[in-house]
Write a protein that holds these residues in place. Structure first.
Motif, PDB file in Angstrom:
ATOM      1  N   ARG A 152       0.828  -1.192   0.000  1.00 36.67           N
ATOM      2  CA  ARG A 152       0.000   0.000   0.000  1.00 36.67           C
ATOM      3  C   ARG A 152       0.862   1.240   0.000  1.00 36.67           C
ATOM      4  NH1 ARG A 152      -3.840  -2.871   4.510  1.00 36.67           N
ATOM      5  NH2 ARG A 152      -4.201  -4.671   3.179  1.00 36.67           N
ATOM      6  N   ARG A 153       0.388   2.242  -0.699  1.00 34.26           N
ATOM      7  CA  ARG A 153       1.122   3.498  -0.769  1.00 34.26           C
ATOM      8  C   ARG A 153       0.509   4.455   0.240  1.00 34.26           C
ATOM      9  NH1 ARG A 153       2.069   6.978  -6.274  1.00 34.26           N
ATOM     10  NH2 ARG A 153       3.733   5.484  -6.645  1.00 34.26           N
ATOM     11  N   ARG A 159      -1.034  12.197  -3.501  1.00 33.09           N
ATOM     12  CA  ARG A 159      -2.065  13.222  -3.360  1.00 33.09           C
ATOM     13  C   ARG A 159      -1.935  13.982  -2.045  1.00 33.09           C
ATOM     14  NH1 ARG A 159      -2.521  13.088  -7.536  1.00 33.09           N
ATOM     15  NH2 ARG A 159      -3.553  11.677  -8.958  1.00 33.09           N
ATOM     16  N   ARG A 213      -4.199  18.667 -10.967  1.00 33.36           N
ATOM     17  CA  ARG A 213      -5.382  18.276 -10.193  1.00 33.36           C
ATOM     18  C   ARG A 213      -5.645  19.280  -9.077  1.00 33.36           C
ATOM     19  NH1 ARG A 213      -6.438  12.509 -10.682  1.00 33.36           N
ATOM     20  NH2 ARG A 213      -7.662  12.746  -8.805  1.00 33.36           N
TER      21      ARG A 213
END
Lengths: 649, 248
Positions: free
Chosen positions: A367-368, A408, A446
């Motif tokens: 998992r990141r 993000r 984004r």
């Protein structure tokens, strides 16, 4: 002599408490030995709740090191929650170990690992529940209570409650203490408690507070700290393990059944740090840098994963990306774990040592998670003061690269209340965060990227250049944080992408009082505990007012108060409560570094530049150990059932 | 834009596992057990099938977990694997890998559907220290005489009242070898599920039965209810029959 097993009694209260699993032991890789088969018995305590204490690496390593000895057993104990404490008092169940539920009072030694000073009241709870006299001078047959961990570099506030303290790396220290204890017991414990403590002080560099008298000046400052018997040293030195490859622990990490704060296997990749951040006690007291080789790291990691089943491996150190072969470690391990959903994490990464390639390797098989950086100071000026040499350009470039590569969420850690800091330095944090968001939006294209600013109050610590500094008071801290919050929110368009997390300044004042306190602070701890102080590391249990009331009462007849201990700047000549405890750092070097801080002068890292004479290697007879070793990782054999499946194909 | 770099891998086979939760491990919560179980699978090297996405999870379904503090001889879990395995090998590997107190009793290859629906009822054994057998028998008689006994249980959403009598299919009292009072219940699974604690609350309510020492609750079996409602049969039965009829 048989020892009581308290589990039958506990079984009656376990259905009545929250999270009962934390008290039953039985973790994978836990060790229970026959009481009568060994000469020396250690209880190790992490003075916080099980969920915080169980993953602690220090305790796990010493637990293994001690249990590997045939003549020694070691069990663990943790702070109990208030619901359990109440039932133990009601049913007269004494403090117990989780391994075999033996009474803590029956052990020879109670080792307590203090990562933070906020665990002090938890020690008093355990001593009380165990039926161990609170004051060391009143003890007879009770265990020797020995403090370790980073807070033990100034154990003066708890000097009355401990028999001894050990500074530095624990691996060799606990073995030396065990040897001396075993010999003394085999001789029939001659001379009682005083004798064993004297032997430990003379033979194992153990600090016994009772062997030192503290004299005070009329104004409240310390006049001197002096040994009160022959044969004990004027200054007590720290322990330093010199070759981490010879200590490949943990070999069989404990796997708690209860949920804990770190659900991962942890492997230390190096110890010590010479980046020289002036606020950082850990970096100062753990010098020099000693790397574990890439080969040993891989061995310990692979073994840990196979023996625990954890999905994540934390590669621990004070600044993990600084390992000379971190790329080789990350790539090599990612290759080994290919397809197995095992991720790697670096708990602390410097902005200047981070790169996207490394981050990708770490999350290749799992998992990141978000990325975290710690610029610590908001302005270039304050970063020069604290010697955190990270330029704004570096920071923006690194964070932009992370957003461009698909991350993000970026978290940034800062401190408030640093020496010489003004409102302007802290308000720079808002500008920096806005710049991060603007750049992030630009490079990622984004709008949903986020940046979280997390900020805590700075607490000056012993054995650092800031040991002389004035701490910022709680009200000033809160006022400065309020201004920062208003500044972040002033630009609503960018501000809504910035999260703001902070703690109010009050707990920091108590931490500061306990960090730089002297023996008189012990009375405050005792009073706060008598007034109900428990689990002070938990905001729902911590009470600032209780601590302040306790301080007022305990210091009523003294010329000093809480401000004197916290917000007062110390002079060069003042005797500090920990001056007789030797971390290896040269006092003059520390003072000069403090002056350099005030002059905004930076200092380099001695791994890459000539020695700047901090004093540690000369004083302790140690040396920097870094790679690269050039070693190549070899593939590991598959796990049991995997092998069976492969064989049938 | 980042895309999940792992594709969904459909399980090649599914296995149903019966395990026990014994001794001090009964104080593990269901969440505790889930962590323990997932790690045991990894240690044993079971080639698990994973869900797709950024956060892949191993394919595991848990059924009707027993409450924290209760022991069990009949907990069930189903796993999906990326390779076919011999159920006996899986049982041994998993049992060796789990901490003592969690013991794998039986493993079958899943050959039928609707497994959870087959767990129609549970047989419970409740050990009641410091309760006399005659007091218990009187209380049980009083409870059985009623057709509707409403008790209250605290849930996360506050107090909830429900009937414990209708789903209580059978109650027997007795003693164990040490003379301690033992209550054996057969309870039909319904919503809300009636737990042994609720039945004890009912006994307290109708006959003021006191339990001075905490009762020790053990689930002895789960499965399809027998016609007379006095027991359950093996829920693995249909899988075994199917395997015997048409070996894989």
């Amino acid at each position: 002599m048989p020892v009581t097993d308290l589990f039958d009694e506990l079984e009656h209260v376990l259905p009545l408490v929250s999270k009962p699993i934390q008290y039953v032991g039985g973790e994978l890789n836990a060790v229970v030995k026959d009481w009568d088969d060994v000469a020396v018995r250690w209880a190790l305590m992490y003075p916080d709740a099980y969920e915080v204490g169980a993953p602690n690496q220090g305790v796990q390593i010493l637990y293994e090191v001690l249990n590997e000895r045939a003549d020694t057993l070691c069990e663990r104990t943790y702070a109990v929650w208030p619901d359990m404490e109440a039932l133990m008092r009601e049913r007269r169940i004494p403090a117990f170990t989780v391994d075999a539920h033996r009474p803590v009072s029956e052990f020879d030694l109670l080792g307590v690992s203090f990562a933070t000073e906020l665990g002090y009241t938890n020690l008093l709870t355990t001593l009380d529940l165990a039926g161990i006299e609170r004051r060391a001078v009143d003890r007879e047959s009770e265990p020797l209570v020995i403090a370790g961990g980073h807070a033990a570099f100034n154990p003066e506030p708890i000097a009355d409650f401990i028999d001894a303290a050990v500074l530095g790396d624990g691996e060799e220290a606990v073995l030396a203490i065990t040897d001396v204890m075993a010999a003394w017991k085999s001789e029939g414990s001659p001379g009682g408690r005083a004798e064993i403590l004297l032997r430990l002080a003379k033979q194992c560099s153990v600090y016994v507070p009772g062997f030192y008298d503290v004299e005070y000046l009329p104004d409240g400052r310390i006049r001197r700290v002096v040994p009160n018997r022959p044969g004990v040293p004027w200054r007590v030195a720290k322990y330093t393990v010199s070759d981490l490859d010879e200590w490949p622990y943990p070999k069989a990490p404990l796997v708690p059944l209860a949920e804990t704060v770190h659900e991962r296997a942890s492997v230390e990749i190096f110890r010590g740090c010479t980046r020289g951040c002036r606020f950082c006690q850990a970096g100062m007291i753990t010098r020099p840098v000693r790397e574990r080789s890439v080969t040993t790291v891989a061995e310990v990691v692979t073994n840990s994963v196979q023996r625990t089943g954890f999905e994540e491996v934390g590669l621990l150190s004070l600044s993990s990306a600084d390992h000379s072969e971190i790329s080789e470690i990350a790539r090599g391990l990612a290759d080994q774990f290919e397809g197995s959903n095992t991720s790697l994490s670096l708990p602390s990464t410097r902005v200047d040592a981070f790169n996207i390639e490394l981050a990708n390797e770490l999350s290749r098989n799992g998992r990141r998670s978000g990325l975290t950086f710690a610029p610590e100071g908001g302005s270039e000026r304050i970063r020069r003061v604290i010697n955190k040499m990270v330029s704004e350009e570096d920071l923006i470039r690194t964070v932009a690269a992370a957003y461009a590569a698909g991350w993000r969420q970026v978290k940034l850690y800062f401190m408030c209340g640093l020496p010489t800091e003004t409102d302007e330095d802290v308000l720079q944090i808002a500008r920096l965060a806005r710049e991060v968001i603007r750049t992030g939006r630009e490079v990622s294209g984004r709008r949903d990227i986020r940046c979280t600013v997390s900020i805590g109050g700075f607490v000056p610590k012993p054995h650092t250049p800031f040991q002389w500094a004035a701490q910022l008071g709680a009200d000033d801290t809160d006022a400065r944080l309020a201004k920062l919050r208003a500044e972040i929110r002033s630009d609503r368009e960018v501000g809504r992408s910035i999260g703001f997390r902070y703690h109010d300044g009050k707990p920091g004042v108590v931490e500061g009082l306990l960090s730089r306190g002297d023996r008189r602070v012990g009375r405050i701890i005792e009073q706060a505990w008598l007034d109900g102080g428990r689990l002070d590391g938990w905001s729902e249990h911590f009470s600032y007012d209780r601590w302040m009331a306790a301080a007022e009462r305990a210091l009523a007849d003294e010329p000093v108060d809480v401000d004197w201990y916290t917000t007062r700047e110390r002079g060069e000549e003042e005797v500090l409560p920990w001056d007789h405890l030797d971390s290896g750092l040269d006092r003059q070097w520390l003072w000069d570094d403090w002056q350099d801080a005030l002059d905004e002068v930076e200092v380099e890292d001695c791994r890459w530049t000539p020695c700047f004479d901090c004093g540690v290697c000369d004083q302790m007879g140690t040396e920097i150990q870094t790679g690269p070793t050039g070693a190549v990782l070899v593939p590991v054999p598959p796990l049991p059932l995997m092998a069976e499946v492969a064989a049938r194909r | 834009m980042r895309t999940p770099d792992r594709e969904y891998v459909a399980p090649v086979a599914r296995y149903r596992i019966r395990f026990a939760k014994r001794g001090r491990m009964r104080f593990a919560s269901h969440r505790d057990f889930q962590r323990v179980f997932e790690r045991a699978l990894r240690r044993a090297g079971v080639p698990m099938a994973y869900s797709a996405g950024f956060s892949p999870h191993p394919k595991i379904s848990y059924a009707n977990a027993v409450a924290t503090g209760a022991a069990s001889e009949a907990e069930y879990v189903e796993i999906g694997t990326a390779a076919a395995l011999d159920p006996t090998v899986l049982q041994q590997a998993l049992d060796a890998s789990l901490p003592s107190g969690f013991d794998v009793l039986d493993v079958v290859t899943a050959r039928t559907g609707h497994f959870v629906d087959r767990l129609e009822g549970s047989v419970w054994r409740i050990r009641l220290p410091q309760v006399s057998e005659s007091d218990l028998a009187d209380a049980v008689a009083a409870l059985l005489a009623e057709t509707h006994v409403e008790v209250e249980r605290m849930t996360k959403k506050g107090a909830r009242r429900f009937d414990v009598r209708a789903d209580l299919l059978s109650v027997e009292c007795g003693t164990d070898e040490s003379g301690c009072a033992i209550l054996t219940l057969v309870v039909r699974h319904a919503v809300p599920v009636v737990r042994p604690d609720d039945v004890l609350a009912g006994l307290r309510q109708v006959a003021s039965l006191a339990t001075p020492s905490p009762p020790v609750v053990t689930r002895m079996a789960q499965g399809p209810l027998t016609a007379d409602g006095r027991g359950v049969t093996d829920p693995f039965g249909p899988d075994r029959e199917e395997s015997a009829r048409a070996p894989a």
